[in-house]
Design a protein around this motif. Sequence first.
Motif, PDB file in Angstrom:
ATOM      1  N   HIS A 121       0.576  -0.898  -0.006  1.00 32.29           N
ATOM      2  CA  HIS A 121      -0.223  -0.153  -0.076  1.00 32.29           C
ATOM      3  C   HIS A 121       0.802   0.895   0.084  1.00 32.29           C
ATOM      4  O   HIS A 121       0.488   2.282  -0.628  1.00 32.29           O
ATOM      5  CB  HIS A 121      -0.985   0.195   1.481  1.00 32.29           C
ATOM      6  CG  HIS A 121      -1.657  -1.113   1.009  1.00 32.29           C
ATOM      7  ND1 HIS A 121      -2.710  -1.189   2.523  1.00 32.29           N
ATOM      8  CD2 HIS A 121      -2.715  -1.916   0.387  1.00 32.29           C
ATOM      9  CE1 HIS A 121      -3.257  -2.194   2.390  1.00 32.29           C
ATOM     10  NE2 HIS A 121      -3.188  -2.687   0.926  1.00 32.29           N
TER      11      HIS A 121
ATOM     12  N   ARG B 283       3.241   2.719  -3.371  1.00 33.76           N
ATOM     13  CA  ARG B 283       2.111   3.591  -4.405  1.00 33.76           C
ATOM     14  C   ARG B 283       2.878   5.055  -4.488  1.00 33.76           C
ATOM     15  O   ARG B 283       2.144   5.431  -3.447  1.00 33.76           O
ATOM     16  CB  ARG B 283       0.326   3.315  -4.235  1.00 33.76           C
ATOM     17  CG  ARG B 283      -0.474   3.294  -5.360  1.00 33.76           C
ATOM     18  CD  ARG B 283      -1.693   3.974  -5.388  1.00 33.76           C
ATOM     19  NE  ARG B 283      -2.261   4.477  -6.341  1.00 33.76           N
ATOM     20  CZ  ARG B 283      -3.129   3.995  -7.313  1.00 33.76           C
ATOM     21  NH1 ARG B 283      -3.546   2.621  -7.298  1.00 33.76           N
ATOM     22  NH2 ARG B 283      -3.121   4.987  -7.933  1.00 33.76           N
ATOM     23  N   GLY B 284       3.772   5.143  -5.800  1.00 33.50           N
ATOM     24  CA  GLY B 284       3.842   6.582  -5.952  1.00 33.50           C
ATOM     25  C   GLY B 284       5.111   6.460  -5.449  1.00 33.50           C
ATOM     26  O   GLY B 284       6.071   7.465  -5.466  1.00 33.50           O
ATOM     27  N   ASN B 285       5.203   6.015  -4.620  1.00 31.69           N
ATOM     28  CA  ASN B 285       6.737   5.741  -3.788  1.00 31.69           C
ATOM     29  C   ASN B 285       7.976   4.178  -4.321  1.00 31.69           C
ATOM     30  O   ASN B 285       8.941   4.600  -4.008  1.00 31.69           O
ATOM     31  CB  ASN B 285       7.065   6.002  -2.835  1.00 31.69           C
ATOM     32  CG  ASN B 285       5.728   6.688  -1.624  1.00 31.69           C
ATOM     33  OD1 ASN B 285       6.410   8.314  -1.754  1.00 31.69           O
ATOM     34  ND2 ASN B 285       5.221   6.202  -0.569  1.00 31.69           N
TER      35      ASN B 285
ATOM     36  N   ASP C 265       9.243   3.193  -8.664  1.00 32.41           N
ATOM     37  CA  ASP C 265       9.109   3.545  -9.389  1.00 32.41           C
ATOM     38  C   ASP C 265       8.725   1.356 -10.437  1.00 32.41           C
ATOM     39  O   ASP C 265       7.651   1.181 -11.802  1.00 32.41           O
ATOM     40  CB  ASP C 265      10.230   3.638 -10.974  1.00 32.41           C
ATOM     41  CG  ASP C 265      10.121   5.277 -10.069  1.00 32.41           C
ATOM     42  OD1 ASP C 265       9.760   5.807 -10.864  1.00 32.41           O
ATOM     43  OD2 ASP C 265      11.463   5.257 -10.187  1.00 32.41           O
TER      44      ASP C 265
ATOM     45  N   ALA D  95      -1.108  -1.062  -5.380  1.00 31.15           N
ATOM     46  CA  ALA D  95       0.250  -0.251  -5.472  1.00 31.15           C
ATOM     47  C   ALA D  95       0.304   0.354  -7.241  1.00 31.15           C
ATOM     48  O   ALA D  95       0.771   0.966  -7.214  1.00 31.15           O
ATOM     49  CB  ALA D  95       1.179  -1.490  -5.405  1.00 31.15           C
TER      50      ALA D  95
ATOM     51  N   LEU E  96       1.965  -1.108 -10.109  1.00 29.55           N
ATOM     52  CA  LEU E  96       3.076  -0.440 -10.286  1.00 29.55           C
ATOM     53  C   LEU E  96       3.762  -1.881 -10.789  1.00 29.55           C
ATOM     54  O   LEU E  96       3.681  -2.802 -11.358  1.00 29.55           O
ATOM     55  CB  LEU E  96       4.652  -0.665  -9.156  1.00 29.55           C
ATOM     56  CG  LEU E  96       3.974   1.142  -8.317  1.00 29.55           C
ATOM     57  CD1 LEU E  96       4.759   0.709  -6.906  1.00 29.55           C
ATOM     58  CD2 LEU E  96       4.568   1.760  -9.019  1.00 29.55           C
TER      59      LEU E  96
END
Length: 144
Positions: free
Chosen positions: A61, A64-66, A68, A91, A93
């Motif tokens: 969780h 997500r965004g943290n 690549d 996530a 990704l």
Amino acid sequence: MRIEVLHGVNLDQLGRRDATHYGSLTLDQLQSQIETWGSELGLSTGFFQTNHEGAFVERLHALRGNADGLILNPGAWTHYAYAIHDALEIAGLPAVEVHLSDIGGRDAWRQLSVIRPLCFATVSGKGPEGYREGLELLNKELAG
Ligand code: DQA
């Protein structure tokens, strides 16, 4: 690019597990090898291991965004943990599934991977080298 490498249940016991399937490296040794391979590709790597499924889910969780991209080896959770499937979906990704051993050539219960449909590639049975392949695949995917 930042790649998170997630190890699940019992992977902290590498070095003490059956070497014919998992080799002889400890998790620390494996992670430092992965870090070197990542830096050769210009990728920064972060690492997380837990024996607690909820902690694994919460890590997904938080990513997500943290990050690549992801490399996941959830251990035995691979074969039945639908909560990890759903957290991986959240996530959102690009992810590669890596297994040290050849899960397709082992016990019947290891044949199913519940995360495979969410991973753009699976590498299995290549030992530590499988992680290098996973990094190369992610590098291409992220560049493309
Ligand atoms: C593993 C394969 C799984 O079936 C097993 O439960 C593990 C490790 C691997 O890396 O080969 O713990 O994911």
